[in-house]
Write an enzyme that holds these catalytic residues in place. Structure first.
Site, PDB file in Angstrom:
ATOM      1  N   ASP A   1      10.793   6.742   4.370  1.00 37.37           N
ATOM      2  CA  ASP A   1      10.179   7.758   5.170  1.00 37.37           C
ATOM      3  C   ASP A   1      10.812   8.016   6.620  1.00 37.37           C
ATOM      4  O   ASP A   1      11.315   6.990   6.949  1.00 37.37           O
ATOM      5  CB  ASP A   1       8.722   7.811   4.783  1.00 37.37           C
ATOM      6  CG  ASP A   1       8.056   7.120   5.601  1.00 37.37           C
ATOM      7  OD1 ASP A   1       8.540   5.785   6.307  1.00 37.37           O
ATOM      8  OD2 ASP A   1       6.903   6.689   5.429  1.00 37.37           O
TER       9      ASP A   1
ATOM     10  N   ASP B   1       8.606   8.274  10.321  1.00 35.57           N
ATOM     11  CA  ASP B   1       7.198   8.163  10.843  1.00 35.57           C
ATOM     12  C   ASP B   1       7.220   8.858  12.324  1.00 35.57           C
ATOM     13  O   ASP B   1       8.121   8.018  13.159  1.00 35.57           O
ATOM     14  CB  ASP B   1       6.818   6.719  10.938  1.00 35.57           C
ATOM     15  CG  ASP B   1       6.812   6.153   9.463  1.00 35.57           C
ATOM     16  OD1 ASP B   1       6.162   6.239   8.500  1.00 35.57           O
ATOM     17  OD2 ASP B   1       7.821   5.274   9.293  1.00 35.57           O
TER      18      ASP B   1
ATOM     19  N   ASP C   1       5.860  10.867   7.730  1.00 32.33           N
ATOM     20  CA  ASP C   1       4.259  10.812   8.089  1.00 32.33           C
ATOM     21  C   ASP C   1       4.236  11.038   9.694  1.00 32.33           C
ATOM     22  O   ASP C   1       4.855  10.782  10.527  1.00 32.33           O
ATOM     23  CB  ASP C   1       4.105   9.153   8.097  1.00 32.33           C
ATOM     24  CG  ASP C   1       3.867   8.633   6.627  1.00 32.33           C
ATOM     25  OD1 ASP C   1       3.491   9.540   5.826  1.00 32.33           O
ATOM     26  OD2 ASP C   1       3.830   7.516   6.390  1.00 32.33           O
TER      27      ASP C   1
HETATM   28  P1  TTP Z   1       5.898   2.627   6.653  1.00 31.31           P
HETATM   29  O1  TTP Z   1       6.568   3.712   6.815  1.00 31.31           O
HETATM   30  O2  TTP Z   1       5.355   2.354   5.087  1.00 31.31           O
HETATM   31  O3  TTP Z   1       7.079   1.265   6.636  1.00 31.31           O
HETATM   32  P2  TTP Z   1       8.583   1.195   7.631  1.00 31.31           P
HETATM   33  O4  TTP Z   1       8.707   2.568   8.306  1.00 31.31           O
HETATM   34  O5  TTP Z   1       8.316  -0.096   8.106  1.00 31.31           O
HETATM   35  O6  TTP Z   1       9.596   0.998   6.725  1.00 31.31           O
HETATM   36  P3  TTP Z   1      10.283   1.887   5.991  1.00 31.31           P
HETATM   37  O7  TTP Z   1      11.706   2.397   6.699  1.00 31.31           O
HETATM   38  O8  TTP Z   1      10.564   1.662   4.243  1.00 31.31           O
HETATM   39  O9  TTP Z   1       9.594   3.493   5.963  1.00 31.31           O
HETATM   40  O10 TTP Z   1       5.065   2.249   7.668  1.00 31.31           O
HETATM   41  C1  TTP Z   1       5.117   2.276   8.967  1.00 31.31           C
HETATM   42  C2  TTP Z   1       4.088   1.299   9.816  1.00 31.31           C
HETATM   43  O11 TTP Z   1       3.025   2.038   9.771  1.00 31.31           O
HETATM   44  C3  TTP Z   1       3.830   0.179   8.967  1.00 31.31           C
HETATM   45  O12 TTP Z   1       3.831  -1.207  10.266  1.00 31.31           O
HETATM   46  C4  TTP Z   1       2.579   0.052   8.738  1.00 31.31           C
HETATM   47  C5  TTP Z   1       2.053   1.182   9.150  1.00 31.31           C
HETATM   48  N1  TTP Z   1       0.835   1.801   8.731  1.00 31.31           N
HETATM   49  C6  TTP Z   1      -0.416   1.929   9.406  1.00 31.31           C
HETATM   50  O13 TTP Z   1      -0.856   1.344  10.224  1.00 31.31           O
HETATM   51  N2  TTP Z   1      -1.405   2.524   8.615  1.00 31.31           N
HETATM   52  C7  TTP Z   1      -1.194   3.274   7.415  1.00 31.31           C
HETATM   53  O14 TTP Z   1      -2.176   3.718   6.640  1.00 31.31           O
HETATM   54  C8  TTP Z   1       0.404   3.157   7.016  1.00 31.31           C
HETATM   55  C9  TTP Z   1       0.592   3.861   5.716  1.00 31.31           C
HETATM   56  C10 TTP Z   1       1.139   2.489   7.744  1.00 31.31           C
HETATM   57 MN    MN Z   2       8.673   4.563   7.485  1.00 32.73          MN
HETATM   58 MN    MN Z   3       5.192   5.544   6.573  1.00 34.77          MN
END
Ligand code: TTP
Ligand code: MN
Ligand code: MN
Ligand code: MN
Length: 399
Positions: A204, A206, A323
């Site tokens: 995703d 973020d 996100d």
């Molecule tokens: P993710 O987007 O799940 O993971 P990522 O970006 O490291 O991996 P990817 O490249 O596959 O997307 O989560 C990002 C960070 O956000 C992770 O360190 C955990 C944090 N997080 C929170 O703090 N609270 C939450 O509710 C969620 C869903 C994530």
């Molecule tokens: Mn992510």
């Molecule tokens: Mn995420």
């Protein structure tokens, strides 16, 4: 009396937040195996085992050369008997029989397919599997009513299970920036998650949004979402309001990963022409569905035959999970640190804070239990300093 042969190993500290872990991994053959077992444990509601495998994998990710002999692992932290057996198996046979067995098991395959739907966790998948549902067509034929997130995610299953590229992430960043700037000029947007750590792909994208003037960020998310919706950029969104102020159990919750920021889980409709410089469409049409490594093709979802696969690849947009998180500026450093990841790095930071420093760290604040007070910080560097840790930049938090 330092044993030279052991020197490299003995300097690996046991908490991942004490180590520098880049994306350069010299031991993928082992870390892939351990990560798969971790994933299987997590999908089976065995989080303890999952963490143990994640920690073992993270230690190997931090090494600067490939492991060729079990003796090289002497003195390394976090390598339990089970992980060592897996590593030994890979060293001796080129693969771990347990991993191969897991990969091929109907249960694991079904768990992967079903949890590939955003909004379907291990527990739901488990329940469905017990009812004999192992595939998406079986799920659709079943009497289960899916919630809105699950429906939207199922509709875009293929897109959402195809890695998001950095170029796509940047294109979405531009759209989000436009949205935020038109509803609150002066607000700041930061790319967080895996892309901030330098990853080239992710599941995703973020973003963390704040405003330099405390309080100006209040109520921002619904406005951003309305803007995005009015321009047709959202296929799905669920906004959760900030529940931090009204909570009674204090701001720092060391045991939980979930924070209480105003946030939005969404599925973006990203136009292909929004990512200039990428050759996404060409690359995709050259691949057969088998080559993409996907577990299911859209034809299974939509029941329209292989024709729809081709059309799906030529469609002028793709669905991407995004996100959005809004933080007040006073909590920004904590939010930034908490949302940059990796998930294991975050978990280890909180464990370090609690076990070694008697502090509680969350994405909102840092509480010192000894002094009975909150420790302020306006940068990630300050938080590491409060925790008595050497500063680790995002690109070295890939534990
Ligand atoms: P993710 O987007 O799940 O993971 P990522 O970006 O490291 O991996 P990817 O490249 O596959 O997307 O989560 C990002 C960070 O956000 C992770 O360190 C955990 C944090 N997080 C929170 O703090 N609270 C939450 O509710 C969620 C869903 C994530
Ligand atoms: Mn992510
Ligand atoms: Mn995420
Ligand atoms: Mn290296």
């Amino acid at each position: 009396q330092v044993d030279e042969s052991k020197e490299v190993e003995s300097i690996v500290p046991s908490y991942a937040c004490q180590r520098r872990t880049t994306l350069e991994n010299h031991n993928t053959v082992f870390t892939d195996a351990l990560s798969l077992l971790a994933e299987n444990a997590e999908l089976s509601d065995e989080d303890g085992r999952g963490v143990a495998f994640r920690r073992a994998a993270a230690v190997l990710k931090a090494l600067h050369s490939p492991v060729t002999d079990l003796l090289q692992l002497r003195g390394l932290p976090c390598l339990g008997g089970h992980s060592l057996r897996v590593i030994k198996d890979v060293l001796e046979n080129g693969a771990s029989s347990e991993v191969e067995c897991t990969k091929q098991s109907e249960r694991f395959k079904a768990l992967k397919v079903l949890t590939g739907i955003f909004g379907v966790g291990a527990k739901t998948a488990e329940r469905w599997i017990r009812e004999g549902i192992h595939s998406l067509p079986q799920l659709q034929d079943s009497a289960h009513t899916l919630n809105r997130a699950q429906q939207a995610s199922l509709e875009h299953y293929d897109d959402l299970n195809q890695p998001v590229t950095k170029a796509e992430g940047d294109a979405i960043g531009e759209i989000v920036e436009k949205a935020v700037m038109s509803v609150l000029p002066g607000a700041q947007i930061t790319l967080i998650g895996g892309f901030r750590r330098g990853k080239l792909t992710g599941h995703d994208v973020d973003f963390l949004i704040t405003h330099p003037e405390e309080g100006r960020e209040v109520g921002l998310m619904p406005k951003v979402v309305s803007w995005l919706e009015s321009k047709g950029f959202l296929l799905y969104q669920k906004t959760t309001r900030n529940s931090y102020l009204e909570s009674k159990d204090g701001p720092a919750r060391p045991s939980s990963n979930m924070d209480r920021f105003e946030r939005c889980f969404s599925i973006f409709k990203l136009p292909e022409d929004a990512k200039e410089g990428t050759k996404q469409t060409e690359t995709l049409t050259e691949e057969t569905p088998e080559d993409t490594g996907r577990l299911t093709t859209p034809s299974l979802v939509k029941d329209e035959g292989s024709e729809s696969t081709k059309r799906a690849n030529l469609k002028p947009w793709r669905a991407v999970r995004v996100d959005l998180v809004v933080s007040p500026i006073s909590q920004f450093a904590f939010a930034l640190l908490g949302w940059t990841g990796s998930k294991l790095f975050e978990r280890e930071l909180r464990r370090w804070a609690g076990h070694e420093k008697a502090m509680s760290l969350s994405s909102h604040a840092l509480y010192d239990n000894t002094q009975s007070k909150y420790l302020r910080a306006s940068s990630e560097e300050e938080i590491f300093a409060h925790l008595g840790l050497e500063y680790i930049p995002p690109s070295e938090r890939n534990a």
